[in-house]
Design an enzyme around this catalytic site. Structure first.
Site, PDB file in Angstrom:
ATOM      1  N   ARG A 255       0.837  -1.212   0.000  1.00 52.20           N
ATOM      2  CA  ARG A 255       0.000   0.000   0.000  1.00 52.20           C
ATOM      3  C   ARG A 255       0.870   1.259   0.000  1.00 52.20           C
ATOM      4  O   ARG A 255       0.948   1.974  -0.990  1.00 52.20           O
ATOM      5  CB  ARG A 255      -0.944  -0.021   1.215  1.00 52.20           C
ATOM      6  CG  ARG A 255      -2.037   1.022   1.159  1.00 52.20           C
ATOM      7  CD  ARG A 255      -1.634   2.415   1.622  1.00 52.20           C
ATOM      8  NE  ARG A 255      -1.104   2.446   2.981  1.00 52.20           N
ATOM      9  CZ  ARG A 255      -0.537   3.521   3.502  1.00 52.20           C
ATOM     10  NH1 ARG A 255      -0.390   4.629   2.804  1.00 52.20           N
ATOM     11  NH2 ARG A 255      -0.043   3.494   4.741  1.00 52.20           N
ATOM     12  N   ASP A 256       1.579   1.515   1.101  1.00 51.00           N
ATOM     13  CA  ASP A 256       2.354   2.768   1.194  1.00 51.00           C
ATOM     14  C   ASP A 256       3.481   2.761   0.164  1.00 51.00           C
ATOM     15  O   ASP A 256       3.800   3.787  -0.446  1.00 51.00           O
ATOM     16  CB  ASP A 256       2.936   2.901   2.612  1.00 51.00           C
ATOM     17  CG  ASP A 256       3.232   4.336   3.006  1.00 51.00           C
ATOM     18  OD1 ASP A 256       3.446   5.167   2.114  1.00 51.00           O
ATOM     19  OD2 ASP A 256       3.260   4.626   4.218  1.00 51.00           O
TER      20      ASP A 256
ATOM     21  N   HIS B 189       8.926   7.020   8.163  1.00 49.64           N
ATOM     22  CA  HIS B 189       9.543   7.147   6.831  1.00 49.64           C
ATOM     23  C   HIS B 189      11.002   7.535   7.073  1.00 49.64           C
ATOM     24  O   HIS B 189      11.356   8.038   8.138  1.00 49.64           O
ATOM     25  CB  HIS B 189       8.779   8.179   5.993  1.00 49.64           C
ATOM     26  CG  HIS B 189       7.460   7.648   5.505  1.00 49.64           C
ATOM     27  ND1 HIS B 189       7.257   7.220   4.222  1.00 49.64           N
ATOM     28  CD2 HIS B 189       6.289   7.442   6.150  1.00 49.64           C
ATOM     29  CE1 HIS B 189       6.015   6.780   4.092  1.00 49.64           C
ATOM     30  NE2 HIS B 189       5.391   6.898   5.253  1.00 49.64           N
TER      31      HIS B 189
ATOM     32  N   CYS C 214       4.051   9.479   0.584  1.00 54.87           N
ATOM     33  CA  CYS C 214       2.690   9.981   0.417  1.00 54.87           C
ATOM     34  C   CYS C 214       2.700  11.017  -0.697  1.00 54.87           C
ATOM     35  O   CYS C 214       3.409  12.014  -0.605  1.00 54.87           O
ATOM     36  CB  CYS C 214       2.202  10.587   1.730  1.00 54.87           C
ATOM     37  SG  CYS C 214       0.574  11.357   1.577  1.00 54.87           S
TER      38      CYS C 214
ATOM     39  N   ASN D  90       9.177   4.352   3.349  1.00 53.64           N
ATOM     40  CA  ASN D  90       9.106   3.864   4.730  1.00 53.64           C
ATOM     41  C   ASN D  90      10.443   3.245   5.105  1.00 53.64           C
ATOM     42  O   ASN D  90      11.210   2.842   4.240  1.00 53.64           O
ATOM     43  CB  ASN D  90       8.053   2.751   4.849  1.00 53.64           C
ATOM     44  CG  ASN D  90       6.653   3.242   4.614  1.00 53.64           C
ATOM     45  OD1 ASN D  90       6.203   3.355   3.504  1.00 53.64           O
ATOM     46  ND2 ASN D  90       5.968   3.545   5.700  1.00 53.64           N
TER      47      ASN D  90
ATOM     48  N   HIS E  94       5.196   4.448  12.724  1.00 49.85           N
ATOM     49  CA  HIS E  94       5.238   4.352  11.256  1.00 49.85           C
ATOM     50  C   HIS E  94       6.242   5.398  10.769  1.00 49.85           C
ATOM     51  O   HIS E  94       5.906   6.567  10.594  1.00 49.85           O
ATOM     52  CB  HIS E  94       3.818   4.636  10.754  1.00 49.85           C
ATOM     53  CG  HIS E  94       3.629   4.651   9.273  1.00 49.85           C
ATOM     54  ND1 HIS E  94       3.050   3.619   8.575  1.00 49.85           N
ATOM     55  CD2 HIS E  94       3.899   5.594   8.337  1.00 49.85           C
ATOM     56  CE1 HIS E  94       2.974   3.921   7.290  1.00 49.85           C
ATOM     57  NE2 HIS E  94       3.486   5.124   7.115  1.00 49.85           N
TER      58      HIS E  94
HETATM   59  P1  HMG Z   1     -13.152  13.797  -2.330  1.00 45.04           P
HETATM   60  O1  HMG Z   1     -12.845  14.268  -3.703  1.00 45.04           O
HETATM   61  O2  HMG Z   1     -13.221  14.801  -1.270  1.00 45.04           O
HETATM   62  O3  HMG Z   1     -14.420  12.894  -2.276  1.00 45.04           O
HETATM   63  O4  HMG Z   1     -12.141  12.660  -1.979  1.00 45.04           O
HETATM   64  P2  HMG Z   1     -15.892  13.138  -2.505  1.00 45.04           P
HETATM   65  O5  HMG Z   1     -16.540  12.350  -1.440  1.00 45.04           O
HETATM   66  O6  HMG Z   1     -16.227  14.589  -2.632  1.00 45.04           O
HETATM   67  O7  HMG Z   1     -16.064  12.431  -3.940  1.00 45.04           O
HETATM   68  C1  HMG Z   1     -15.437  12.915  -5.101  1.00 45.04           C
HETATM   69  C2  HMG Z   1     -15.160  11.801  -6.075  1.00 45.04           C
HETATM   70  O8  HMG Z   1     -14.377  10.789  -5.475  1.00 45.04           O
HETATM   71  C3  HMG Z   1     -16.437  11.106  -6.552  1.00 45.04           C
HETATM   72  O9  HMG Z   1     -16.210  10.637  -7.880  1.00 45.04           O
HETATM   73  C4  HMG Z   1     -16.506   9.925  -5.644  1.00 45.04           C
HETATM   74  O10 HMG Z   1     -17.265   8.875  -6.173  1.00 45.04           O
HETATM   75  C5  HMG Z   1     -15.041   9.531  -5.552  1.00 45.04           C
HETATM   76  P3  HMG Z   1     -16.667  11.429  -9.194  1.00 45.04           P
HETATM   77  O11 HMG Z   1     -18.142  11.569  -9.027  1.00 45.04           O
HETATM   78  O12 HMG Z   1     -15.930  12.744  -9.129  1.00 45.04           O
HETATM   79  O13 HMG Z   1     -16.201  10.553 -10.314  1.00 45.04           O
HETATM   80  N1  HMG Z   1     -14.730   8.746  -4.354  1.00 45.04           N
HETATM   81  C6  HMG Z   1     -14.175   7.511  -4.383  1.00 45.04           C
HETATM   82  N2  HMG Z   1     -13.766   6.718  -5.389  1.00 45.04           N
HETATM   83  C7  HMG Z   1     -13.231   5.529  -5.053  1.00 45.04           C
HETATM   84  N3  HMG Z   1     -13.075   5.128  -3.788  1.00 45.04           N
HETATM   85  C8  HMG Z   1     -13.451   5.895  -2.757  1.00 45.04           C
HETATM   86  C9  HMG Z   1     -14.029   7.144  -3.039  1.00 45.04           C
HETATM   87  N4  HMG Z   1     -14.520   8.135  -2.268  1.00 45.04           N
HETATM   88  C10 HMG Z   1     -14.940   9.100  -3.085  1.00 45.04           C
HETATM   89  N5  HMG Z   1     -13.267   5.478  -1.517  1.00 45.04           N
HETATM   90  C11 HMG Z   1     -11.027  10.957  -0.792  1.00 45.04           C
HETATM   91  C12 HMG Z   1     -12.022  12.096  -0.688  1.00 45.04           C
HETATM   92  C13 HMG Z   1     -10.523  10.646   0.610  1.00 45.04           C
HETATM   93  C14 HMG Z   1     -11.709   9.748  -1.385  1.00 45.04           C
HETATM   94  C15 HMG Z   1      -9.859  11.429  -1.689  1.00 45.04           C
HETATM   95  O14 HMG Z   1      -9.363  12.594  -1.154  1.00 45.04           O
HETATM   96  C16 HMG Z   1      -8.763  10.401  -1.823  1.00 45.04           C
HETATM   97  O15 HMG Z   1      -8.950   9.346  -2.397  1.00 45.04           O
HETATM   98  N6  HMG Z   1      -7.583  10.702  -1.286  1.00 45.04           N
HETATM   99  C17 HMG Z   1      -6.452   9.785  -1.366  1.00 45.04           C
HETATM  100  C18 HMG Z   1      -5.594  10.008  -0.188  1.00 45.04           C
HETATM  101  C19 HMG Z   1      -4.513   8.953  -0.120  1.00 45.04           C
HETATM  102  O16 HMG Z   1      -4.706   7.814  -0.484  1.00 45.04           O
HETATM  103  N7  HMG Z   1      -3.344   9.391   0.372  1.00 45.04           N
HETATM  104  C20 HMG Z   1      -2.235   8.507   0.599  1.00 45.04           C
HETATM  105  C21 HMG Z   1      -2.483   7.594   1.762  1.00 45.04           C
HETATM  106  S1  HMG Z   1      -2.284   8.371   3.361  1.00 45.04           S
HETATM  107  C22 HMG Z   1      -0.605   8.120   3.741  1.00 45.04           C
HETATM  108  O17 HMG Z   1       0.153   7.708   2.890  1.00 45.04           O
HETATM  109  C23 HMG Z   1      -0.127   8.367   5.134  1.00 45.04           C
HETATM  110  C24 HMG Z   1       0.084   7.069   5.929  1.00 45.04           C
HETATM  111  O18 HMG Z   1       0.998   6.211   5.279  1.00 45.04           O
HETATM  112  C25 HMG Z   1       0.638   7.392   7.325  1.00 45.04           C
HETATM  113  C26 HMG Z   1       1.858   8.321   7.295  1.00 45.04           C
HETATM  114  O19 HMG Z   1       2.820   8.038   6.594  1.00 45.04           O
HETATM  115  O20 HMG Z   1       1.776   9.309   8.027  1.00 45.04           O
HETATM  116  C27 HMG Z   1      -1.238   6.319   6.131  1.00 45.04           C
HETATM  117 MG    MG Z   2       3.158   6.371   5.304  1.00 43.30          MG
END
Ligand code: HMG
Ligand code: MG
Length: 303
Positions: free
Chosen positions: A15-16, A209, A240, A249, A207
């Site tokens: 995933r990450d 990085h 990210c 990571n 966690h």
């Molecule tokens: P949004 O744009 O605010 O969502 O996204 P919305 O609810 O307003 O919907 C907009 C569009 O997104 C719509 O589609 C929804 O259907 C679609 P459209 O009508 O425009 O075609 N949608 C989805 N599609 C698929 N799956 C879903 C989903 N939800 C809505 N679940 C959302 C909000 C959170 C979904 C968006 O901002 C997003 O996907 N963000 C991705 C963030 C991400 O993955 N970041 C990386 C991971 S976090 C990380 O790495 C940190 C971590 O490792 C810890 C650390 O290191 O600190 C965990």
């Molecule tokens: Mg991370």
């Protein structure tokens, strides 16, 4: 020294690690890699995320991956889930554990999930509640605990506030994210000194990085305070996309090498993990950051 005897490593590479890759690794290769990881003795693998594929195209095949992998008894298969829509897909993919996520800093939360911190709470609350009523487990991530790419320093009060909310929702474990890899061992111990007064030690994970090469030192600092769960990524893949400057990571191979030689048990077979590291490096097509992986490959080539 006050190091624990047993430590749990949670593999987050699929995933990450992959979410930040520019090229799309085929579904077949992802499944093959996860199946190899399943045979290393790892107890927990974060296999994908059910987020909007427009935001994270590298993981657009999350449902196929979840449905395609072999399930090894004793391994918990986790997926990152941002909202109800993601949860429904993850349940369809029969994921064992959901990981909800948000940030301690307002700007990163906004850039990463397009919502304010306040607006994120009810969305995650619904995911946690429905996950638990579906009989699955749930962990929470707090990002930017040790620094934010947009705001710089993050106050411990913000970390406490977000963490408390997540525990109140019902998460069973909290992973404290050094999203951009800026933490140092002193900061880790100061943060844990505060958090351990509020939250049970067995429910906290770290966690890290490794942007600045401090991740192993940070793990050592956290081990010294009794923390027994660490996230890591094979090869040191990761980052990210919504945290500029964030690199991979801490590498699973490097953590296993260090802990193994310290006599700390993880239950993970380093040789098998190195095999999975070699596989993913070949598929990604570039040298990965894990020092131990590179040392072993150099050794094999007889250099
Ligand atoms: P949004 O744009 O605010 O969502 O996204 P919305 O609810 O307003 O919907 C907009 C569009 O997104 C719509 O589609 C929804 O259907 C679609 P459209 O009508 O425009 O075609 N949608 C989805 N599609 C698929 N799956 C879903 C989903 N939800 C809505 N679940 C959302 C909000 C959170 C979904 C968006 O901002 C997003 O996907 N963000 C991705 C963030 C991400 O993955 N970041 C990386 C991971 S976090 C990380 O790495 C940190 C971590 O490792 C810890 C650390 O290191 O600190 C965990
Ligand atoms: Mg991370």
């Amino acid at each position: 020294m006050n190091w624990p005897i047993n430590v749990t490593i949670k593999e987050v590479g699929p995933r990450d690690g992959l979410q930040n890759e520019q090229s799309f690794l085929s579904t077949e290769d992802k499944i093959n890699w996860i199946n190899q990881l399943s045979r290393t003795g790892l107890q927990s693998i974060e296999i994908t995320s059910f987020v909007n594929p427009k935001w994270i195209p590298a993981l657009a095949d999350s449902l196929e991956v979840a449905k395609g992998i072999e399930r090894m008894p004793g391994v918990t298969y986790t997926a990152l889930v941002p909202n109800r829509r993601g949860l429904e897909k993850a349940l369809e993919g029969n994921v064992d554990e959901m990981a909800v996520f948000m940030s301690a800093s307002e700007t990163h939360n906004q850039k990463n999930i397009n919502k304010s911190i306040a607006d994120t709470f009810p969305i995650l609350e619904e995911v946690v509640k429905e996950t638990l009523s579906a009989g699955k487990s749930v962990r929470g991530y707090v990002s930017t605990v040790f620094g934010c790419p947009y705001e710089g320093q993050v106050s411990i009060d913000n970390v406490i506030r977000v963490s408390e909310h997540l525990f109140e929702m019902g998460i069973q474990e909290l992973s404290l994210g050094d999203t951009i890899g800026v933490a140092n061992p002193k900061q880790v111990q100061e943060m844990l000194n505060v958090l351990l007064k509020r939250f049970p030690i067995e429910k906290l994970a770290l966690h890290f990085h490794d942007t600045h090469g401090t991740a192993a030192a940070n793990i050592l600092a956290a081990l010294d305070m009794g923390i027994t769960t660490y996230d890591a990524s094979t090869g040191g893949l990761g980052g990210c996309p919504y945290a500029p400057g964030a690199s991979g990571n801490v590498a699973t191979e490097d953590v296993l090498y260090m802990l193994g030689n310290m006599g700390i048990n993880t239950g993970v077979n380093l040789e098998k993990l190195l095999g999975a590291g070699r596989f993913i490096q070949e598929k990604i097509g570039r040298s990965l950051p894990s020092r131990n992986l590179q040392a072993c490959l150099t050794n094999e080539r007889g250099e």
